[in-house]
Scaffold this motif. Structure first.
Motif, PDB file in Angstrom:
ATOM      1  N   SER A  30     -17.577   4.731  -2.275  1.00  0.00           N
ATOM      2  CA  SER A  30     -17.607   4.226  -0.900  1.00  0.00           C
ATOM      3  C   SER A  30     -18.631   4.957  -0.038  1.00  0.00           C
ATOM      4  O   SER A  30     -19.089   4.418   0.986  1.00  0.00           O
ATOM      5  CB  SER A  30     -16.220   4.351  -0.261  1.00  0.00           C
ATOM      6  OG  SER A  30     -15.806   5.704  -0.212  1.00  0.00           O
TER       7      SER A  30
ATOM      8  N   PRO B  88      -6.886   3.965   0.347  1.00  0.00           N
ATOM      9  CA  PRO B  88      -8.046   3.178  -0.083  1.00  0.00           C
ATOM     10  C   PRO B  88      -7.683   1.705  -0.254  1.00  0.00           C
ATOM     11  O   PRO B  88      -6.664   1.361  -0.864  1.00  0.00           O
ATOM     12  CB  PRO B  88      -8.418   3.826  -1.419  1.00  0.00           C
ATOM     13  CG  PRO B  88      -7.960   5.246  -1.287  1.00  0.00           C
ATOM     14  CD  PRO B  88      -6.679   5.173  -0.488  1.00  0.00           C
TER      15      PRO B  88
ATOM     16  N   ALA C 271     -12.543   4.928   2.908  1.00  0.00           N
ATOM     17  CA  ALA C 271     -12.356   4.029   1.761  1.00  0.00           C
ATOM     18  C   ALA C 271     -11.447   2.857   2.106  1.00  0.00           C
ATOM     19  O   ALA C 271     -10.837   2.250   1.223  1.00  0.00           O
ATOM     20  CB  ALA C 271     -11.838   4.786   0.536  1.00  0.00           C
TER      21      ALA C 271
END
Length: 356
Positions: free
Chosen positions: A9, A103, A125
């Motif tokens: 990311s 995430p 993320a």
């Protein structure tokens, strides 16, 4: 050869583009209108407080921000445990997403809005869910509510919206909050709160008090003129505020910044006089732009927005030639801060020379 790799990311993080500094010009005073800074010098007593704090720079700052929290608690009428400080309100965005997003979780926000939002979201993320602002630069709260899914953890409401200018009304915010699930955090980002002059303006403290899932972000960078010291704060109920403090950078807010912020709160009467002067200049600029044939979204911050699309480089170049540096957003428009009267006069002059 193999070498250490950052998270995937990280490569996707958009670059933050800061406001360009003004370029010195021989025989011409130049003005930086690209960063929404307060053009006035520090308030009386603030420099003295900062100097006093510098004298003990060999010591760590108060990690608990206790004196600052006490001053904010008294000023806002909220418990100390409902406060969390950070190095500007932008740091609080990172702290909140770190604390509450796994995430792949989704974060809904208006767009175009504050440039740091997608940067912080990607850094955490999480997944950015941008919702286009309306044609007049306002948040489309109905569309934002419709964008919330079972993966949404946070919604960011920037009011007044940076860079387009309009603010959300209390009625619209209340209707929006009624549609947001209770487990979804709603950030009411009030970086430009002090400049708002409108009917049915949002009462952030009353709103957070009614909603455990609402958190306010505020800053000393804009109206208070402490942009260089980096100090902002959040107001939220205990579990949220505690999480923000838990993930904060230890000793992040310097002793000098804390002292300057407290002194600024103590001199709020002088602050409000300066804010009133800036608002008067903002109104003068908007009226002058209207006389020149320009229509801009209703500004409730200390800036105006020109939604020029492909003409963005044209205004940017003409302004630079006139000695004022503005903030272009490629292909979208130009944000111009309200500055000194002379700088604003130059903006109006070039607006008369350019055809809308």
């Amino acid at each position: 050869m193999a070498h250490p790799q950052p998270r995937s990311s990280v490569a996707a993080i958009p670059a933050y583009v800061p406001g360009k500094p003004s370029t010195p010009r021989e025989g011409l005073t130049t003005y930086k209108l690209s960063s929404n800074e307060n053009p006035y010098p520090p308030l009386p007593g603030v420099v003295e407080a900062a100097h006093g704090a510098v004298s003990v720079m060999n010591r760590y700052p108060d990690m608990g921000n206790s004196a600052l929290y006490a001053a904010l608690s008294a000023r806002l009428g909220v418990p100390v445990t409902h406060l969390a400080a950070g190095t500007g309100s932008v740091a609080l965005i990172y702290q909140l997403l770190t604390a509450f997003c796994e995430p792949g979780d989704e974060v809904v926000h208006a767009w175009r809005s504050f440039e740091a939002y997608p940067i912080a979201i990607t850094t955490a993320a999480a997944v950015s869910v941008p919702v286009p602002v309306a044609a007049d630069g306002r948040h489309d709260l109905d569309a934002m509510a419709a964008a919330i899914t079972d993966r949404t953890r946070v919604v960011l409401v920037c009011t007044p919206n940076n860079p387009t200018g309009p603010a959300v009304t209390q009625s619209d915010l209340d209707a929006f909050l009624a549609r947001v699930p209770e487990h979804v955090l709603v950030v009411v980002d009030e970086a430009y709160l002090e400049f708002v002059r409108m009917d049915d303006a949002v009462d952030g403290v009353a709103t957070y008090a009614r909603h455990p899932n609402v958190v306010l972000f505020r800053t000393f960078s804009k109206a208070y003129g402490l942009a260089g010291f980096r100090v902002g704060y959040a107001v939220a109920h205990d579990p949220v505020a505690a999480a923000l403090r838990a993930v904060s950078l230890p000793f992040g807010v310097s002793h000098v910044a804390q002292a300057a912020a407290i002194a600024s709160l103590e001199n709020e009467a002088a602050l409000l006089e300066r804010v009133d002067a800036l608002v008067a200049e903002r109104d003068r600029v908007v009226a002058g732009l209207a006389d020149a044939g320009w229509t801009v979204p209703e500004p409730q911050g200390n800036f105006v927005w020109f939604g020029l699309g492909p003409r963005t480089p044209e205004l940017t170049a003409v302004a630079e030639a006139a000695g004022i540096t503005v903030r272009p957003f490629a292909g979208e428009g130009v944000r111009v801060s309200i500055g000194e009267p002379e700088a604003n006069d130059r903006l109006l002059q070039l607006a008369r020379e350019l055809r809308p």
